[in-house]
Design an enzyme around this catalytic site. Sequence first.
Site, PDB file in Angstrom:
ATOM      1  N   TRP A  63       1.124  -0.926  -0.287  1.00  0.00           N
ATOM      2  CA  TRP A  63       0.040  -0.364  -0.026  1.00  0.00           C
ATOM      3  C   TRP A  63       1.001   0.905   0.122  1.00  0.00           C
ATOM      4  O   TRP A  63       1.595   0.973   1.016  1.00  0.00           O
ATOM      5  CB  TRP A  63      -0.991   0.665   0.823  1.00  0.00           C
ATOM      6  CG  TRP A  63      -0.399  -0.417   1.942  1.00  0.00           C
ATOM      7  CD1 TRP A  63       0.474  -0.748   2.687  1.00  0.00           C
ATOM      8  CD2 TRP A  63      -1.328  -0.201   3.948  1.00  0.00           C
ATOM      9  NE1 TRP A  63       0.950  -1.028   4.925  1.00  0.00           N
ATOM     10  CE2 TRP A  63      -0.424   0.340   4.888  1.00  0.00           C
ATOM     11  CE3 TRP A  63      -2.857   0.623   3.658  1.00  0.00           C
ATOM     12  CZ2 TRP A  63      -0.965  -0.326   6.178  1.00  0.00           C
ATOM     13  CZ3 TRP A  63      -3.245   0.415   4.928  1.00  0.00           C
ATOM     14  CH2 TRP A  63      -2.646   0.357   6.768  1.00  0.00           C
ATOM     15  N   HIS A  71      -7.006  19.777  -7.435  1.00  0.00           N
ATOM     16  CA  HIS A  71      -7.443  19.757  -8.576  1.00  0.00           C
ATOM     17  C   HIS A  71      -6.130  19.272  -9.056  1.00  0.00           C
ATOM     18  O   HIS A  71      -5.545  19.941 -10.120  1.00  0.00           O
ATOM     19  CB  HIS A  71      -7.591  21.422  -8.762  1.00  0.00           C
ATOM     20  CG  HIS A  71      -9.146  21.999  -8.389  1.00  0.00           C
ATOM     21  ND1 HIS A  71      -9.771  21.998  -8.765  1.00  0.00           N
ATOM     22  CD2 HIS A  71      -9.698  21.322  -6.514  1.00  0.00           C
ATOM     23  CE1 HIS A  71     -10.961  22.450  -7.925  1.00  0.00           C
ATOM     24  NE2 HIS A  71     -10.586  22.799  -6.750  1.00  0.00           N
ATOM     25  N   HIS A  75      -9.725  15.517 -12.503  1.00  0.00           N
ATOM     26  CA  HIS A  75     -10.906  16.332 -11.385  1.00  0.00           C
ATOM     27  C   HIS A  75     -12.111  16.927 -11.927  1.00  0.00           C
ATOM     28  O   HIS A  75     -12.367  17.059 -12.374  1.00  0.00           O
ATOM     29  CB  HIS A  75      -9.007  16.977 -10.327  1.00  0.00           C
ATOM     30  CG  HIS A  75      -9.268  18.424 -11.316  1.00  0.00           C
ATOM     31  ND1 HIS A  75      -8.385  18.690 -12.004  1.00  0.00           N
ATOM     32  CD2 HIS A  75      -9.699  19.469 -10.701  1.00  0.00           C
ATOM     33  CE1 HIS A  75      -8.643  20.244 -12.142  1.00  0.00           C
ATOM     34  NE2 HIS A  75      -9.671  20.401 -11.398  1.00  0.00           N
ATOM     35  N   ASP A  77     -14.368  19.825 -10.651  1.00  0.00           N
ATOM     36  CA  ASP A  77     -14.967  21.307 -10.101  1.00  0.00           C
ATOM     37  C   ASP A  77     -16.186  20.912  -9.588  1.00  0.00           C
ATOM     38  O   ASP A  77     -17.600  21.099  -9.924  1.00  0.00           O
ATOM     39  CB  ASP A  77     -14.200  22.167 -10.698  1.00  0.00           C
ATOM     40  CG  ASP A  77     -13.309  22.328 -11.660  1.00  0.00           C
ATOM     41  OD1 ASP A  77     -12.031  21.618 -10.603  1.00  0.00           O
ATOM     42  OD2 ASP A  77     -13.221  23.158 -12.358  1.00  0.00           O
ATOM     43  N   HIS A  81     -15.680  25.771  -5.751  1.00  0.00           N
ATOM     44  CA  HIS A  81     -14.157  25.808  -6.078  1.00  0.00           C
ATOM     45  C   HIS A  81     -14.357  27.468  -6.479  1.00  0.00           C
ATOM     46  O   HIS A  81     -12.952  28.314  -6.198  1.00  0.00           O
ATOM     47  CB  HIS A  81     -14.390  25.363  -6.919  1.00  0.00           C
ATOM     48  CG  HIS A  81     -12.404  24.896  -7.457  1.00  0.00           C
ATOM     49  ND1 HIS A  81     -12.031  25.546  -6.710  1.00  0.00           N
ATOM     50  CD2 HIS A  81     -12.398  25.336  -9.101  1.00  0.00           C
ATOM     51  CE1 HIS A  81     -10.402  26.149  -7.583  1.00  0.00           C
ATOM     52  NE2 HIS A  81     -11.293  26.208  -8.958  1.00  0.00           N
ATOM     53  N   HIS A 210     -15.227  29.057 -14.621  1.00  0.00           N
ATOM     54  CA  HIS A 210     -15.039  28.790 -13.378  1.00  0.00           C
ATOM     55  C   HIS A 210     -16.719  30.156 -12.855  1.00  0.00           C
ATOM     56  O   HIS A 210     -17.547  28.985 -12.440  1.00  0.00           O
ATOM     57  CB  HIS A 210     -14.118  29.393 -12.705  1.00  0.00           C
ATOM     58  CG  HIS A 210     -12.928  28.419 -12.706  1.00  0.00           C
ATOM     59  ND1 HIS A 210     -12.123  27.767 -13.763  1.00  0.00           N
ATOM     60  CD2 HIS A 210     -12.341  26.817 -11.752  1.00  0.00           C
ATOM     61  CE1 HIS A 210     -11.502  26.977 -13.792  1.00  0.00           C
ATOM     62  NE2 HIS A 210     -11.366  26.305 -12.525  1.00  0.00           N
TER      63      HIS A 210
HETATM   64  C1  23J Z   1      -7.435  27.726  -9.290  1.00  0.00           C
HETATM   65  C2  23J Z   1      -7.561  29.318  -9.767  1.00  0.00           C
HETATM   66  C3  23J Z   1      -7.941  29.437 -11.197  1.00  0.00           C
HETATM   67  C4  23J Z   1      -8.206  28.192 -12.201  1.00  0.00           C
HETATM   68  C5  23J Z   1      -7.861  26.816 -11.039  1.00  0.00           C
HETATM   69  C6  23J Z   1      -8.025  26.585  -9.839  1.00  0.00           C
HETATM   70  C7  23J Z   1      -8.627  25.417 -12.147  1.00  0.00           C
HETATM   71  O1  23J Z   1      -8.568  25.452 -13.514  1.00  0.00           O
HETATM   72  C8  23J Z   1      -8.467  24.239 -11.408  1.00  0.00           C
HETATM   73  O2  23J Z   1      -8.138  23.491 -11.581  1.00  0.00           O
HETATM   74  O3  23J Z   1     -10.499  24.621 -10.980  1.00  0.00           O
HETATM   75  S1  23J Z   1      -7.995  28.564 -13.708  1.00  0.00           S
HETATM   76 MN    MN Z   2      -9.516  22.132 -10.983  1.00  0.00          MN
END
Ligand code: 23J
Ligand code: MN
Length: 260
Positions: A63, A71, A75, A77, A81, A210
């Site tokens: 293991w 992230h 993955h 979101d 997030h 996002h």
């Molecule tokens: C944090 C800030 C901006 C972005 C991201 C994370 C990601 O791409 C993510 O993995 O959610 S653009």
């Molecule tokens: Mn992400």
Amino acid sequence: MSTDLLMQVAAAIAGGQIKVIDLTQTLRPSTPVFVLPPPFANSDPFSISVISHYDDRGPAWYWNNLSMGEHTGTHFDAPVHWVTGQHNPDGYTDTIPVRRMIAPAVVIDCSKEAAADEKFLLEPSHFQVWETKHGRIPDGAWVLMRTDWSKRRDPASFLNMKEDGPHVPGPSAAAMHWLVDNRNVNGWGVEAVGTDAGQAFTFEPQFPAHNLMHGSNRFGLASLCNLDQLPPTGSVLITTPLKIEKGSGSPLRVLALVPA
Ligand code: 23J
Ligand code: MN
């Protein structure tokens, strides 16, 4: 409902009439991770260390310990997030309704455009042209942007960082506005390291995939692969993030069910 329907699905999977396609990249220490410029904090990379391997540390078992940001690699979101999605009580990895983790998908093929232009932006007109060919994007569907970007096996060319930021295709702000205003989607998925275009830090709003998707309680999927094996319509995705308490996202195995 008769139990027959579900047993027919199980039999079709076992018999190969429904194919199961893995849309997941393998997690390893070299897995590319999204990089933000200073002063912003960055995610830890994936790391793995052996606890025991049929040896003195554990003679009959193997293991590992794992460490990574939420992230990392292929993955999910979650709505929380992003600051715009923070007030969705069902927007954490542990509170998302599991019903939404099994949903149909449509695939917008942008592979030719992305091959010709590393900064290709998908616009509302691409959705509209797609719909004239394939019909309206169904309620509750994932919308997946195929770019063949996952075929970039070298992490540097996958991230494609230049002096002015990453050169990576993605959606325009107008495209994300159109999708949240006009269609009732489950979420937005891409092959790139993040759901937004490489230059999305310059868009208005910044990081529109996002900002707008999570602000309307939709999900994201990043670092998908094998989208070239999916039909434009008619597949079903299984996307189950880890049940991290108050998690903002999670690496996951993404499976697509596709008629053979
Ligand atoms: C944090 C800030 C901006 C972005 C991201 C994370 C990601 O791409 C993510 O993995 O959610 S653009
Ligand atoms: Mn992400």
